[in-house]
Design an enzyme around this catalytic site. Structure first.
Site, PDB file in Angstrom:
ATOM      1  N   GLU A 162      23.340  12.706  -1.714  1.00  0.00           N
ATOM      2  CA  GLU A 162      21.978  12.398  -2.160  1.00  0.00           C
ATOM      3  C   GLU A 162      21.261  13.598  -2.775  1.00  0.00           C
ATOM      4  OE1 GLU A 162      21.252   9.582  -2.747  1.00  0.00           O
ATOM      5  OE2 GLU A 162      22.443   8.343  -1.381  1.00  0.00           O
ATOM      6  N   GLU A 166      21.975   6.209  -9.703  1.00  0.00           N
ATOM      7  CA  GLU A 166      23.061   5.370  -9.173  1.00  0.00           C
ATOM      8  C   GLU A 166      24.339   5.570  -9.976  1.00  0.00           C
ATOM      9  OE1 GLU A 166      22.249   4.323  -6.348  1.00  0.00           O
ATOM     10  OE2 GLU A 166      20.098   4.540  -6.640  1.00  0.00           O
ATOM     11  N   GLU A 188      24.482   2.342  -5.027  1.00  0.00           N
ATOM     12  CA  GLU A 188      25.557   2.741  -5.941  1.00  0.00           C
ATOM     13  C   GLU A 188      26.921   2.114  -5.659  1.00  0.00           C
ATOM     14  OE1 GLU A 188      24.110   4.768  -3.576  1.00  0.00           O
ATOM     15  OE2 GLU A 188      25.597   6.089  -2.659  1.00  0.00           O
TER      16      GLU A 188
HETATM   17  N1  TRP Z   1      22.416   5.266  -1.560  1.00  0.00           N
HETATM   18  C1  TRP Z   1      21.182   4.685  -2.015  1.00  0.00           C
HETATM   19  C2  TRP Z   1      20.642   5.661  -3.039  1.00  0.00           C
HETATM   20  O1  TRP Z   1      20.008   6.588  -2.778  1.00  0.00           O
HETATM   21  C3  TRP Z   1      20.195   4.507  -0.916  1.00  0.00           C
HETATM   22  C4  TRP Z   1      20.067   3.139  -0.361  1.00  0.00           C
HETATM   23  C5  TRP Z   1      19.894   1.988  -1.042  1.00  0.00           C
HETATM   24  C6  TRP Z   1      20.004   2.770   0.995  1.00  0.00           C
HETATM   25  N2  TRP Z   1      19.724   0.957  -0.178  1.00  0.00           N
HETATM   26  C7  TRP Z   1      19.787   1.404   1.058  1.00  0.00           C
HETATM   27  C8  TRP Z   1      20.095   3.480   2.157  1.00  0.00           C
HETATM   28  C9  TRP Z   1      19.672   0.739   2.259  1.00  0.00           C
HETATM   29  C10 TRP Z   1      19.975   2.824   3.359  1.00  0.00           C
HETATM   30  C11 TRP Z   1      19.770   1.470   3.422  1.00  0.00           C
HETATM   31  O2  TRP Z   1      20.925   5.598  -4.161  1.00  0.00           O
HETATM   32 ZN    ZN Z   2      21.324   8.109  -3.887  1.00  0.00          ZN
END
Ligand code: TRP
Ligand code: ZN
Length: 883
Positions: A324, A302, A268
């Protein structure tokens, strides 16, 4: 041990940062082999923190220069930190300039700045920004970013970063530049840049609030025709957040970019979401209905983070569920609202609960069990879990249940009023929802409710009913308990909202309501009844708990036939099936002797032939509980036996309902022009299940008609859902026509990586009949299209086998475990995050029957004994081996 090996981090150790970073100016000279990064920051001491040296995080960087207020300064490097001790005293801002280089082409971890298909991408959550430059890489340090990107114009015509494009132009030597300014302060984990040969679909929209926005979806040339659904999902997301929560898009430009090399689903980053292609690209020829619905949820997820995560972010990574859990709850509600009809909403709810129970419940009962807000971690990447995400969403859902939909919306408004622009905690969120609803049970019992954040483990509700015919009174006793989890031997009672209904002897509902269980045990009394009722407990799956009630078959059949709550209606069917599966497993019946009783068969026939129920709902009821779900109900697990029993049940159901499956297939196979809506995708799902059942029935009878029809369907299908279901029917039934069909499928989609992933996954996940799957998996790994460095491809082969095919993986000769062990070690040198996910395939080893248990332990110990393991894998295997 690796350099800079980290120690365990504790939530209780949180300290505010010693410095703030107010502004960051980044200048990138992008080059795959050696990218130069100039980072100019304005810092000042935090007056509320104990004076300390400045310690900036950095990883895999080459440091060339450090200047403080334009002057050289002394510094040292300690444990992957740049330490500056001689900084100006006092609280005046000062300039810090750092010049480093990094090697994106060598970055196989896909964290920080990396190259994929000759384009540059970044992934900074959780701690990837430190792989780009030295920084206070923690979410409570929020800065304003200005980013200048410079690169070769022909090779990298598109240059993107967060916020608004304020300048662009040509440079010497065929290079060009673009300058981006993000109008919002943000933590470093939300930084992003993208550079490469990309094309985009654009859409201009006007919001309810009357503002104009530009929405863009960037993909590789050639994929533009697969972006319509993602764009539609994005527009629907913008409209939904305004309508449901009054939250508007706060940027002029909102971009999504797809990459085929990505560790997770999507990210995001402020104004510049980066997505796994799996959650962007869809056409009717290449994507299934499930893909379409996943894209809708992930695009929503996202986008919704823009408020829940970005505008209000996490103080520290222990608060991860703050963004989350809440954002999963929001994307679940979004998909339900788009589904519209009550029955389609219920189908979505059942699907979400199925994920929770097949993935999160085992996690909560295993060695990696942790609270929704963990207390400690070695590697934060290991805590992007179904507990933080899905159980976290259930906790938010319970809050909404306790304060009502309007009360929850009020609470959200208060949350933003209080915390917009800040980095906060799960406590702050719960407090806002409670404070906006002072008369609610949530407000009155808030400290007890918050045990959902602090106590791990799945609570059990034991329910027992007693009917007194003389007085017409039914008494229902509800008792709660929660098993010990690592580090938490004893648990205190939770606040548990329990949806209740009572069905009278004729199946009609005689009462319903919501009871909030607060004590260890409570008895409810229902007077004035005409006869003994059947209780429908935990309606809508109103809390993430295991409900134990000694239902008789008659009671379950009554619920399956009459419950007005679709969730519990489905659940009754699942209980009937689980009870039978466990019976067959305990009796050690040989698969050939497994016969389902006529009461069960007739109940399934009634649902299948029901005149008014939705096809999607029927498909859910007629699908037997997953092997992993059955395994969780047993103390000692023999995965091959569970598989054999479930297969035998499935085959008997196939034969016993043969004519009904034929009817179901014929009645649902034609669906007109392709639309991925709830009704037509439900019809395709039911037709697909029917076709598989008919091919399975043919397997025993030797009849070639239905496999032939499946092959024909495979050939002429006009969409991927029908085509793939037909192919799967042949593969699952093990028919010889599967082989030529698989070959044809590969030839048809040789240039579609996401379809090839399906092709690999189907074979690695196929039912094992005589141990042929492991050799097939090894063979697939030597296929020219296999590439272990691509996470989607690694998942489609290795994970489909080790994590999603228990009957084939848990071999008595332990060859599956040896394969697992080798792949964990191999992946760990390439991409520790992906390796650690694979390492979790043996989480539940302690429940395995011997000799599997001993063999699994040995395989885990072999991984653990390897020197130089990443923190990611080390944490998983150490916890697996500890008691
Ligand atoms: N914030 C992301 C989501 O849940 C999660 C995420 C995407 C993530 N890529 C990552 C977490 C790489 C750790 C590492 O929408
Ligand atoms: Zn998320």
């Amino acid at each position: 041990m690796r350099e800079g090996q980290a120690n365990v981090i504790y939530r209780a150790d949180y300290q505010a940062p010693a410095f703030w970073i107010d502004t960051v100016e980044l200048c990138f000279d992008l080059d795959p082999a050696k990218t130069r990064v100039l980072n100019k920051m304005k810092l000042r001491r935090n007056p509320d923190a104990v004076p300390q040296a400045l310690r900036l995080d950095g990883e895999d960087l080459n440091l060339a220069r450090v200047l403080v207020n334009g002057q050289g300064t002394s510094f040292k490097i300690e444990n992957n930190q740049l330490v500056l001790e001689n900084l100006p005293e006092g609280y005046e801002p000062f300039d810090l300039e750092i010049f480093t280089t990094c090697a994106p082409a060598k970055n196989t971890k896909l964290m920080g700045l990396y190259v994929s298909n000759d384009s540059f991408f970044t992934q900074c959550e959780a701690e990837g920004f430190r792989r780009i430059t030295y920084f206070l890489d923690r979410p409570d340090v929020m800065a304003s970013y200005t980013v200048l990107l410079r690169a070769d114009k022909a090779r990298y015509p598109v240059l993107l970063s967060n916020g608004n494009l304020v300048d662009q132009g040509a440079l010497e030597d065929g290079r060009h530049y673009a300058k981006w300014v993000d109008p919002f302060r943000k933590p470093s984990y939300l930084f992003a840049l993208v550079a490469g040969q990309l094309v985009c679909r654009e859409q201009r929209i006007t919001s309810r609030a009357g503002k104009d926005h530009l929405l863009q979806v960037y993909v590789r040339p050639g994929d533009l025709d697969k972006t319509e659904h993602a764009m539609n999902s994005l527009m629907a997301s913008v409209a939904w957040d305004e309508a449901r929560f009054g939250l508007s898009l706060d940027l002029e430009r909102f971009m999504i970019v797809a990459t085929s090399d990505f560790n997770m689903g999507a990210m995001e980053n402020k104004g510049l979401n980066v997505f796994n292609t799996k959650y962007v690209l869809a056409s009717q020829a290449t994507a299934t209905d499930t893909d379409y619905s996943n894209i809708e949820s992930v695009v929503g997820h996202e986008y919704f983070h823009n408020w829940t995560g970005n505008r209000v972010t996490c103080r520290d990574w222990f608060q991860l569920s703050l963004k989350e859990g809440l954002t999963v709850f929001r994307d679940q509600e979004f998909s339900q609202d788009l589904a519209g009809e009550p029955s389609a909403r219920a189908v979505k709810r059942i699907e979400d609960v199925r994920v929770l129970r097949t993935a999160q419940f085992p996690e909560d009962a295993g060695p990696m069990a942790h609270p929704v807000r963990p207390d400690q971690y070695l590697e934060i990447n290991n805590f992007y879990t179904v507990t933080v995400y899905e159980k976290g969403a259930e906790v938010v859902r319970m809050m909404q249940t306790l304060v009502g939909r309007e009360g929850f919306a009020r609470g959200m408004a208060l949350y933003f009023e209080r915390h917009d622009g800040h980095a906060v905690t799960c406590d702050d969120f719960a407090q806002a929802i409670a404070d906006a609803n002072p008369e609610s049970q949530l407000a009155k019992l808030l400290p007890q409710f918050k045990r959902w954040y602090s106590q791990a483990g799945t609570p059990r509700i034991n329910a027992a009913g007693q009917y007194d015919a003389a007085s017409g009174t039914y008494e229902l006793t509800l008792s709660q308990s929660c098993p010990a989890t690592p580090g938490q031997p004893d648990k205190l009672p939770f606040i548990i909202p329990i949806g209740l209904g009572l069905l009278g002897p004729d199946g009609r509902e005689v009462g319903n309501g919501m009871h909030v269980l607060t004590e260890a045990s409570e008895t409810l009394s229902f007077p004035g009844l005409q006869g003994e009722p059947v209780p429908s407990i935990l309606r809508g799956f109103s809390a993430p708990v295991i409900l134990e009630f000694d239902y008789s078959d008659e009671q379950l059949l009554a619920l399956l036939a009459h419950d007005t709550d679709p969730f519990n209606r489905w659940e009754a069917g699942q209980r009937l099936a689980v009870n039978r599966a466990i019976g067959f497993i305990r009796e050690a019946a040989t698969p050939q002797d497994i016969r389902l009783d006529s009461a069960y068969i007739e109940a399934m026939r009634t649902i299948l032939r029901h005149p008014t129920l939705d096809a999607a709902f029927k498909e859910l009821v007629l699908t037997l509980p997953a092997e992993t779900y059955i395994a969780e109900q047993l103390d000692v697990v023999d995965p091959q036996r569970i598989h054999a029993v479930r297969e035998a049940m499935r085959e008997h159901l196939a034969q016993a309902l043969y004519e009904d499956w034929q009817w179901a297939y014929e009645a649902h196979r034609e669906n007109g022009a392709y639309q991925p809506d709830a009704v037509s995708s439900g019809r395709r799902a039911l037709a697909g299940l029917a076709l598989t059942q008919l091919c399975l029935a043919a397997r025993r009878s030797g009849d070639a008609v239905w496999p032939g029809k499946a092959l024909q369907r495979f050939k002429v299908a006009s969409n991927m859902t029908d085509r793939f279901n037909a192919l799967a029917a042949l593969v699952i039934s093990g028919h010889e026509l599967a082989r030529p069909a698989l070959q044809k499928f590969h030839a048809m989609f040789a240039n579609e990586p996401l379809v090839l992933d399906k092709w690999f996954a189907l074979q690695a996940g196929a039912p094992d009949r005589g141990g042929q799957v492991l050799p097939a998996v090894k063979h697939l790994m030597s296929h020219p299209d296999f590439n272990i460095r691509n996470p989607n491809r690694a998942r489609s082969v290795i994970f489909s086998y080790c994590s999603a095919n228990p009957g084939a993986f848990h071999r008595p000769d332990a060859a599956g475990y040896v394969f697992w062990c080798e792949r964990v070690i191999e992946l760990d040198t390439i991409n520790p995050q992906v390796a650690a996910r694979l390492a979790r395939a043996l989480d539940r080893w302690k429940k395995l029957v011997e000799p599997l248990r001993g063999a699994a332990r040995e395989a885990i110990a072999r991984v653990a004994a390897k020197p130089d393991l990443s923190n990611d894998v080390r944490e998983v295997v150490t916890r697996a081996l500890s008691d």
